[in-house]
Design a protein around this motif. Structure first.
Motif, PDB file in Angstrom:
ATOM      1  N   ALA A 199      19.609 -31.592   4.647  1.00 51.15           N
ATOM      2  CA  ALA A 199      20.386 -32.945   4.034  1.00 51.15           C
ATOM      3  C   ALA A 199      19.740 -34.320   4.630  1.00 51.15           C
ATOM      4  O   ALA A 199      19.414 -35.231   3.971  1.00 51.15           O
ATOM      5  CB  ALA A 199      21.810 -32.675   4.201  1.00 51.15           C
ATOM      6  N   GLY A 200      19.574 -34.160   6.168  1.00 51.41           N
ATOM      7  CA  GLY A 200      19.354 -35.502   6.843  1.00 51.41           C
ATOM      8  C   GLY A 200      17.845 -36.007   6.099  1.00 51.41           C
ATOM      9  O   GLY A 200      17.666 -37.129   6.100  1.00 51.41           O
ATOM     10  N   SER A 201      17.100 -35.024   6.191  1.00 51.26           N
ATOM     11  CA  SER A 201      15.616 -35.566   5.544  1.00 51.26           C
ATOM     12  C   SER A 201      15.434 -35.878   4.518  1.00 51.26           C
ATOM     13  O   SER A 201      14.913 -36.835   4.144  1.00 51.26           O
ATOM     14  CB  SER A 201      14.729 -34.433   6.204  1.00 51.26           C
ATOM     15  OG  SER A 201      14.978 -33.204   5.483  1.00 51.26           O
ATOM     16  N   LEU A 202      16.194 -35.225   3.798  1.00 49.52           N
ATOM     17  CA  LEU A 202      16.185 -35.822   2.238  1.00 49.52           C
ATOM     18  C   LEU A 202      16.968 -37.163   2.016  1.00 49.52           C
ATOM     19  O   LEU A 202      16.399 -37.854   1.374  1.00 49.52           O
ATOM     20  CB  LEU A 202      16.765 -34.765   1.275  1.00 49.52           C
ATOM     21  CG  LEU A 202      16.182 -33.509   1.255  1.00 49.52           C
ATOM     22  CD1 LEU A 202      17.030 -32.458   0.327  1.00 49.52           C
ATOM     23  CD2 LEU A 202      14.893 -33.629   0.032  1.00 49.52           C
ATOM     24  N   ALA A 205      14.423 -39.409   3.090  1.00 48.99           N
ATOM     25  CA  ALA A 205      13.398 -39.706   2.108  1.00 48.99           C
ATOM     26  C   ALA A 205      13.600 -40.454   0.956  1.00 48.99           C
ATOM     27  O   ALA A 205      13.011 -40.572  -0.017  1.00 48.99           O
ATOM     28  CB  ALA A 205      12.728 -38.260   1.928  1.00 48.99           C
ATOM     29  N   GLY A 206      14.956 -40.847   1.006  1.00 50.61           N
ATOM     30  CA  GLY A 206      15.467 -41.592  -0.103  1.00 50.61           C
ATOM     31  C   GLY A 206      15.742 -40.789  -1.480  1.00 50.61           C
ATOM     32  O   GLY A 206      15.564 -41.244  -2.686  1.00 50.61           O
ATOM     33  N   GLU A 207      16.096 -39.275  -1.321  1.00 54.30           N
ATOM     34  CA  GLU A 207      16.084 -38.550  -2.474  1.00 54.30           C
ATOM     35  C   GLU A 207      17.729 -38.193  -2.807  1.00 54.30           C
ATOM     36  O   GLU A 207      17.946 -37.464  -3.675  1.00 54.30           O
ATOM     37  CB  GLU A 207      15.302 -37.373  -2.223  1.00 54.30           C
ATOM     38  CG  GLU A 207      13.936 -37.348  -2.115  1.00 54.30           C
ATOM     39  CD  GLU A 207      13.133 -36.307  -2.272  1.00 54.30           C
ATOM     40  OE1 GLU A 207      13.239 -35.543  -3.379  1.00 54.30           O
ATOM     41  OE2 GLU A 207      12.212 -35.988  -1.299  1.00 54.30           O
ATOM     42  N   HIS A 239      24.910 -43.123   8.387  1.00 59.20           N
ATOM     43  CA  HIS A 239      23.708 -43.541   8.851  1.00 59.20           C
ATOM     44  C   HIS A 239      22.504 -44.048   7.808  1.00 59.20           C
ATOM     45  O   HIS A 239      21.758 -45.001   8.031  1.00 59.20           O
ATOM     46  CB  HIS A 239      22.808 -42.408   9.726  1.00 59.20           C
ATOM     47  CG  HIS A 239      21.930 -42.766  10.475  1.00 59.20           C
ATOM     48  ND1 HIS A 239      21.822 -43.814  11.536  1.00 59.20           N
ATOM     49  CD2 HIS A 239      20.504 -42.636  10.072  1.00 59.20           C
ATOM     50  CE1 HIS A 239      20.379 -43.870  12.010  1.00 59.20           C
ATOM     51  NE2 HIS A 239      19.530 -43.132  11.085  1.00 59.20           N
ATOM     52  N   HIS A 240      22.427 -43.356   6.646  1.00 55.80           N
ATOM     53  CA  HIS A 240      21.591 -43.532   5.755  1.00 55.80           C
ATOM     54  C   HIS A 240      22.373 -44.762   4.518  1.00 55.80           C
ATOM     55  O   HIS A 240      21.855 -44.974   3.569  1.00 55.80           O
ATOM     56  CB  HIS A 240      21.142 -42.489   4.942  1.00 55.80           C
ATOM     57  CG  HIS A 240      20.313 -41.853   6.003  1.00 55.80           C
ATOM     58  ND1 HIS A 240      20.862 -40.744   6.598  1.00 55.80           N
ATOM     59  CD2 HIS A 240      18.846 -41.828   6.250  1.00 55.80           C
ATOM     60  CE1 HIS A 240      19.755 -40.338   7.311  1.00 55.80           C
ATOM     61  NE2 HIS A 240      18.711 -40.953   7.035  1.00 55.80           N
ATOM     62  N   ASP A 241      23.442 -45.305   4.828  1.00 55.97           N
ATOM     63  CA  ASP A 241      24.195 -46.114   4.151  1.00 55.97           C
ATOM     64  C   ASP A 241      24.422 -45.687   2.575  1.00 55.97           C
ATOM     65  O   ASP A 241      24.215 -46.337   1.480  1.00 55.97           O
ATOM     66  CB  ASP A 241      23.293 -47.397   3.884  1.00 55.97           C
ATOM     67  CG  ASP A 241      24.116 -48.435   3.531  1.00 55.97           C
ATOM     68  OD1 ASP A 241      25.421 -48.521   3.810  1.00 55.97           O
ATOM     69  OD2 ASP A 241      23.648 -49.532   3.125  1.00 55.97           O
ATOM     70  N   LEU A 242      24.796 -44.365   2.585  1.00 53.46           N
ATOM     71  CA  LEU A 242      25.105 -43.696   1.232  1.00 53.46           C
ATOM     72  C   LEU A 242      26.599 -43.372   1.161  1.00 53.46           C
ATOM     73  O   LEU A 242      27.442 -43.044   2.242  1.00 53.46           O
ATOM     74  CB  LEU A 242      24.443 -42.400   1.001  1.00 53.46           C
ATOM     75  CG  LEU A 242      23.011 -42.197   1.226  1.00 53.46           C
ATOM     76  CD1 LEU A 242      22.194 -40.930   1.333  1.00 53.46           C
ATOM     77  CD2 LEU A 242      22.202 -42.941   0.009  1.00 53.46           C
ATOM     78  N   PRO A 243      27.158 -43.692  -0.067  1.00 52.62           N
ATOM     79  CA  PRO A 243      28.662 -43.273  -0.185  1.00 52.62           C
ATOM     80  C   PRO A 243      28.949 -41.831  -0.024  1.00 52.62           C
ATOM     81  O   PRO A 243      28.132 -40.908  -0.542  1.00 52.62           O
ATOM     82  CB  PRO A 243      28.890 -43.969  -1.570  1.00 52.62           C
ATOM     83  CG  PRO A 243      27.722 -43.920  -2.294  1.00 52.62           C
ATOM     84  CD  PRO A 243      26.588 -44.074  -1.411  1.00 52.62           C
ATOM     85  N   LEU A 244      30.107 -41.645   0.404  1.00 51.76           N
ATOM     86  CA  LEU A 244      30.615 -40.146   0.500  1.00 51.76           C
ATOM     87  C   LEU A 244      32.136 -40.445  -0.223  1.00 51.76           C
ATOM     88  O   LEU A 244      32.967 -40.911   0.125  1.00 51.76           O
ATOM     89  CB  LEU A 244      31.055 -39.638   1.928  1.00 51.76           C
ATOM     90  CG  LEU A 244      31.914 -38.528   2.150  1.00 51.76           C
ATOM     91  CD1 LEU A 244      31.432 -37.242   1.341  1.00 51.76           C
ATOM     92  CD2 LEU A 244      32.470 -38.167   3.758  1.00 51.76           C
ATOM     93  N   TYR A 245      32.022 -39.764  -1.379  1.00 49.73           N
ATOM     94  CA  TYR A 245      33.194 -39.609  -2.118  1.00 49.73           C
ATOM     95  C   TYR A 245      33.857 -38.154  -1.821  1.00 49.73           C
ATOM     96  O   TYR A 245      33.265 -37.157  -2.188  1.00 49.73           O
ATOM     97  CB  TYR A 245      33.052 -39.656  -3.625  1.00 49.73           C
ATOM     98  CG  TYR A 245      32.357 -41.126  -3.920  1.00 49.73           C
ATOM     99  CD1 TYR A 245      32.809 -42.182  -3.685  1.00 49.73           C
ATOM    100  CD2 TYR A 245      30.873 -41.150  -4.667  1.00 49.73           C
ATOM    101  CE1 TYR A 245      32.131 -43.574  -3.833  1.00 49.73           C
ATOM    102  CE2 TYR A 245      30.300 -42.157  -4.753  1.00 49.73           C
ATOM    103  CZ  TYR A 245      30.854 -43.375  -4.338  1.00 49.73           C
ATOM    104  OH  TYR A 245      30.096 -44.713  -4.578  1.00 49.73           O
TER     105      TYR A 245
END
Ligand code: MRU
Length: 316
Positions: A199-202, A205-207, A239-245
């Motif tokens: 998950a972290g590497s994806l 990678a912006g995926e 860390h990657h500034d992505l939302p968790l719902y």
């Protein structure tokens, strides 16, 4: 998509469960003729997922009533079958006043309806082209029909918002690789199973655009217990500034538990991890509220501070 009664139903003399341990390879039903057999099926994960084990327990108590069993003993054995998901205790508390089959069926139908409402609220948060990551299985199999996190993905796909789903395989029991992937394949939603550690590497990678999971118990402050590995995903997402719902029905809220530290975490048989060496097998972890972008129930989208936003959302 599976109909609710294909996942869990009450017949005259048995609670009938789709055996989730064998999916997707074999589609086999298990008939539980006593409340003790229902409790064993919950413990051994013939049926699993927070709302689904609540529904199964409700049917188990109704079966006890039909059989003329001691309802206190039936309640106790069902209540003790798994510790973390609060839906189990919620459903048994509901059944205490009316242990009839009709009441249990109404609880089941209400859970499926909650899923549809949560799904619509969650899809409202997503933009066209969303590539979502989900963990474990929060689909119809886990709720008794339609699903919470996977239900949200189904609705988002129907609205043309969802481009792709990354499915964490979810060691050690592979609910993602076996159950979520199967449900997404059935719905013709583009998806790919990944090793949990990918998950972290994806994300880097912006995926991945967002993480969407279910929950097993949400404390009054918004701390949420879910399948082991959810906390790691939450840290990565932040860390990657992505939302968790976190998508969960009000029956998963436990406002009597102030924070995640008081949520009982199930330790399962270490042999599920490896039978060859010493092992430890915590089945759930707690994601702190501070890492959750929104909790979505059937009542709507709840944001921090959760102590306030969740307080009006408990199950009716
Ligand atoms: O051990 P399981 O398979 O019962 O764990 C299930 C989960 O952690 C789900 O994510 C949770 O119950 C939400 S299901 C709508």
């Amino acid at each position: 998509m599976l109909e609710p009664e294909q996942i869990v139903r009450l017949e005259q003399d048995a609670v009938v469960l789709l055996d989730q341990r064998l999916l997707p390879g074999e589609v086999v039903e298990v008939r539980c003729g006593t409340p003790v057999e229902v409790a064993t099926a919950i413990r051994t994960m013939v049926v699993r997922g927070a709302p689904a084990i609540g529904v199964a327990a409700a049917y188990g108590l109704a079966l006890a009533a039909v059989r003329g069993d001691d309802l206190g003993a039936a309640d106790a054995v069902l209540r003790a079958s798994r510790p973390t998901a609060v839906n189990l205790a919620w459903a048994l508390d509901e059944m205490a006043s009316d242990p009839s089959p009709e009441h249990a069926r109404a609880i089941h139908a209400a859970e499926v309806e909650r899923c549809r409402q949560m799904a619509a609220h969650t899809a409202d948060l997503l933009s066209p082209g969303t590539r979502a990551l989900t963990h474990c299985n929060a689909g119809g199999l886990a709720t008794g029909g339609y699903g919470s996190a996977v239900g949200a993905l189904l609705t988002a796909f129907e609205r043309g918002l969802l481009a792709h789903v990354w499915v964490d395989e979810t060691r050690p029991l592979l609910q993602g690789a076996r159950l979520t992937a199967w449900e997404l394949e059935t719905a013709a939603i583009p998806h790919a199973v990944i090793a949990d550690a990918a998950a972290g590497s994806l994300m880097a990678a912006g995926e991945i655009d967002c993480v969407i999971t279910g929950a097993d118990r949400i404390a009054a402050n918004g701390d949420a217990a879910n399948k082991i590995g959810t906390y790691s995903l939450a840290v990565l997402a932040r860390h990657h500034d992505l939302p968790l719902y976190v998508v969960a029905p009000s029956t998963t809220l436990d406002l009597g538990t102030p924070s995640g530290g008081s949520i009982p975490i199930e330790d399962r048989d270490p042999a599920e991890v490896t039978a060859r060496f010493a092992a430890r097998n915590p089945a759930f972890d707690v994601t702190p509220a501070a890492l959750i972008s929104a909790i979505v129930t059937e009542r709507g989208v709840h944001r921090a501070p959760y102590a306030e936003s969740l307080s009006g959302a408990v199950a009716a």
